[in-house]
Scaffold this active site. Structure first.
Site: not given
Ligand code: BDP
Length: 727
Positions: A318, A351, A392, A420
């Site tokens: 991301e 991670r 996720d 979330e």
């Molecule tokens: C997602 C979230 C995001 C996190 C990401 C993560 O929406 O805010 O940064 O996971 O785990 O579910 O890095």
């Protein structure tokens, strides 16, 4: 059961009577106002109405106070016993009467050493609690090899009192099955919390290191009470500033508060920090200058925090920087940091939640595709932190296929405690069943019984390093977690981290008793309600294996129609793939072939539409709207039925709760009642919006007997939410 002398029996009865008298004098109504701050460490007087006979003389506590951990253990027992039994225990070096509580380690207490109890299997953090006879007196001992074990034992003992368990003949021993039991805070240095729904960050960075809010100590107590022994203080989307001297001083101040409670601090490290705060031109992990920068940084950190835990890293995911920016692998990146930490005993939690900048054919496959081949390439002090499912933190996902697939690497579980994707602060969704479902899933990689729990506790592949992390749901809200029931998710995470084979129902039972009352007329319906709540959320949000249908960016509410996100794999339409023929993501061999990331027998099962559990049907298969389900009904019918059932369940929860007025304080009762009303409204919204949308695609009439959506699809699509928390 052990034999008891007549004298002992007589004394036991006498204590029982004495305590009952004290308890009845102190009897207070449970209906006092409360704000939830005390969490489950609510040491309110045990009421005389309860059947328990407290065979304990809390007036004598025999324990040392030479170390900080011994002192906090003593304080906790004094506080707990005074609160629960109404008597402040006196401190003593010797046992002079029956019923004393003796706490310590053989090394720190000659009295305990003299008992010669076998502590060999307790390890560093375990404890035993036992009824013994000392110098002719009946007593309870809480013994460990190290101070921290005694603290854990003390919390266990208090829990037994709080939950109304018999304590007269205790003989139990316990030790954690997982080594690193960690809370990940996604807290930013400006006080905001990514995906936080409980106020702002509890770390007051601006006033640290001078001002140590009392809340930090209560936070440490709460964590220690459930065995959590590590906290990552900052967001995985990390800023490099946390590694600058100014902030490291602040981190050290927090570490000092947590240390007596057995909690180590860790930091999320930004991979490009050597450039941003180190003035280097590169963050290439194979560059000697970069390596040296991290070694120096590690040395600087350990000077301030000798027991610093290590780094958590989100790299090449991301938009975060990482080793792939330099053509290196995740192993190159992780090992470089691991080498810097190794001389000090630190670990890297790297991670596996990665996916490349360009959307791939199936995002669910990416973590496995990236990491599987790196098995055996990581240093001994690296753990790979893997989200529970391949996408996720969705309401339901199959277990992540990496579990069991990397036998040479310690895999650390990553759960999300903050909701979330499960209704933020207001929906009552107990996550215990979700965690239990994942932990008890059988990877089959070493034959039957190769559960995910055994992968992460290290027993399947003989790893001594093991870990489990939960993304925290903690903030500055007075009740810590945004709602009283969200506290249960923090609680169950800690308890399962300690022992991943426990039952989430038993843990819920403990939590309800400690948090509210031991009255079974309250406990039973509330535990039932909690246990059904996660399935209800799956039903009203993403039934039958659907996933990722939430609103874009902020993730609030339903938006299955959404195609606005810049990346295809951030769009709900990418995941449900509904068209006039049918719905679902084909991950079989004729589709993306994600099924073959699982062990062959499981892959065969998931590949076959008839053998796939229906709760995961649309995760693995694209099926016709008229597909015949096991019930004999069509998929379209079942989809509508599940959405409806989810809402019905929330209505039942409200109904259950409405019958429980008067059992607990008005404040927590009312807030829960209000939140359940919000949940019902939002469950209805999820159902109606999803049915309206899928009906527009399927073209099928609503099955008879089901209410039509309250509004038009256009209406649901028109809703927008610019100020959602946590985003
Ligand atoms: C997602 C979230 C995001 C996190 C990401 C993560 O929406 O805010 O940064 O996971 O785990 O579910 O890095």
């Amino acid at each position: 059961m052990r034999n008891k002398s007549p004298r002992h029996r007589w004394l036991s009865r006498a204590f029982a009577l004495a305590i009952l008298i004290v308890a009845s004098v102190l009897h207070v109504t449970s209906a006092r106002a409360e704000d939830g701050y005390e969490l489950w460490l609510r040491y309110h007087p045990l009421t005389a109405g309860q059947a328990t006979i407290y065979r304990i003389d809390a007036s004598q506590l025999v324990m040392g106070s030479a170390t900080p951990t011994q002192r906090v253990t003593r304080e906790e027992l004094q506080r707990g016993l005074l609160g629960l039994l109404g008597q402040a225990p006196s401190l003593s070096d010797t046992v002079t009467r029956d019923g004393a509580i003796i706490v310590g380690t053989p090394a720190s207490s000659p009295l305990i050493a003299r008992l010669r109890l076998d502590t060999a299997d307790l390890g560093h953090e375990g404890y035993l609690i036992r009824h013994v006879n000392v110098d002719g007196h009946a007593a309870t001992v809480i013994i460990a090899n190290d101070d921290i074990g005694a603290l854990y034992g003390a919390f266990h003992f208090l829990r037994l009192l709080q939950t109304d368990q018999p304590i007269a003949h205790l003989d139990l021993r316990d030790s954690p099955r997982v080594k690193l039991r960690v809370l990940d805070h996604w807290d930013n240095l400006d006080g905001s919390v990514e995906r936080g729904y409980a106020g702002t960050s509890i770390w007051d960075w601006f006033k640290l290191p001078d001002w140590l809010a009392p809340r930090y100590t209560d936070y440490a107590r709460a964590n220690a009470s459930i065995g959590i022994n590590g906290v990552v203080l900052n967001n995985v989307n990390a800023t490099p500033q946390i590694l600058t001297p100014v902030y490291l001083e602040k981190v050290a101040a927090l570490a000092n508060v947590f240390r007596p409670y057995g909690i180590r601090v860790y930091l999320s490290a930004r991979f490009s920090a050597p450039i941003e705060i180190g003035g280097l031109k590169t963050a290439d992990p194979l560059d000697p200058q970069v390596q040296q920068w991290w070694r120096t940084k590690a040395g600087e950190i350990y000077k301030l925090i000798p027991d610093f835990g290590g780094f958590l890293v989100k790299a090449n995911s991301e938009g975060q920087p990482g080793p792939q920016d330099y053509g290196r692998t995740h192993a190159d990146g992780a090992n470089m940091l691991a080498d810097a930490l190794a001389p000090h005993g630190g670990v890297v939690m790297w991670r596996a939640f990665v996916y490349s900048q360009s959307a791939s054919a199936d995002r669910a496959k990416q973590a496995y595709d990236e990491f599987k081949s790196l098995d055996g390439h990581f240093r001994a002090n690296v753990l790979l932190q893997v989200k529970n499912g391949p996408i996720d933190f969705q309401p339901r996902e199959p277990f992540n296929p990496l579990f069991g697939a990397m036998p040479k690497t310690p895999l650390m579980m990553e759960f999300q405690i903050t909701k979330e994707y499960l209704g933020f602060a207001t929906h009552l969704v107990y996550l215990g069943p979700l965690y239990e479902e994942v932990l008890s899933a059988d990877t089959m990689t070493h034959g039957k019984g190769s559960t995910v729990a055994k992968v992460i506790d290290g027993t399947l592949d003989n790893h001594t390093l093991s870990g489990i992390a939960g993304v925290a749901n903690i903030g500055t809200d007075q009740n810590w977690s945004g709602s009283v029931f969200n506290q249960a998710n923090w609680y169950v995470f800690g308890r399962l981290a300690w022992n991943p084979t426990q039952s989430s129902r038993a843990i819920a039972d403990d939590w309800v008793r400690m948090t509210f009352t031991n009255d079974v007329a309250f406990v039973k319906p509330v535990v039932d309600m909690m246990m059904g709540s996660r399935e209800a959320a799956v039903d009203y949000m993403t039934p039958l294996g659907l996933h990722h249908l939430m609103g874009p960016g902020h993730h609030y509410g339903p938006a299955p129609w959404d195609a606005s996100e810049p990346r295809a794999d951030w769009r709900p339409v990418y995941y449900h793939r509904a068209d006039s023929e049918g719905i679902g993501f084909d991950r079989t061999r004729s589709g993306s072939d994600a099924v073959d990331q699982y062990e062959p027998s499981i892959a065969a099962q998931f590949n076959d539409v008839k053998q796939t559990p229906e709760e995961l049907l649309l995760w693995f298969h694209h099926v016709s709207w008229d597909y015949r389900m096991r019930s004999g009904q069509t998929l379209w019918y079942e989809l509508v039925a599940h959405y409806t059932q989810g809402v019905d369940h929330v209505m039942q929860m409200r109904e259950t709760w409405s019958r429980l007025d008067g059992y607990i304080d008005t404040e927590r009762y009312q807030q829960t009642a209000t939140f359940l009303a919000i949940q019902e409204r939002e469950a209805q919204w999820w159902r109606d919006a999803c049915i309206a949308y899928f009906q527009s695609i399927s073209g099928r009439p609503l099955p008879p007997g089901f209410a039509p959506p309250q509004h038009s699809l256009k209406y649901y699509e028109s809703l927008s939410f610019p100020y959602v928390p946590g985003h």
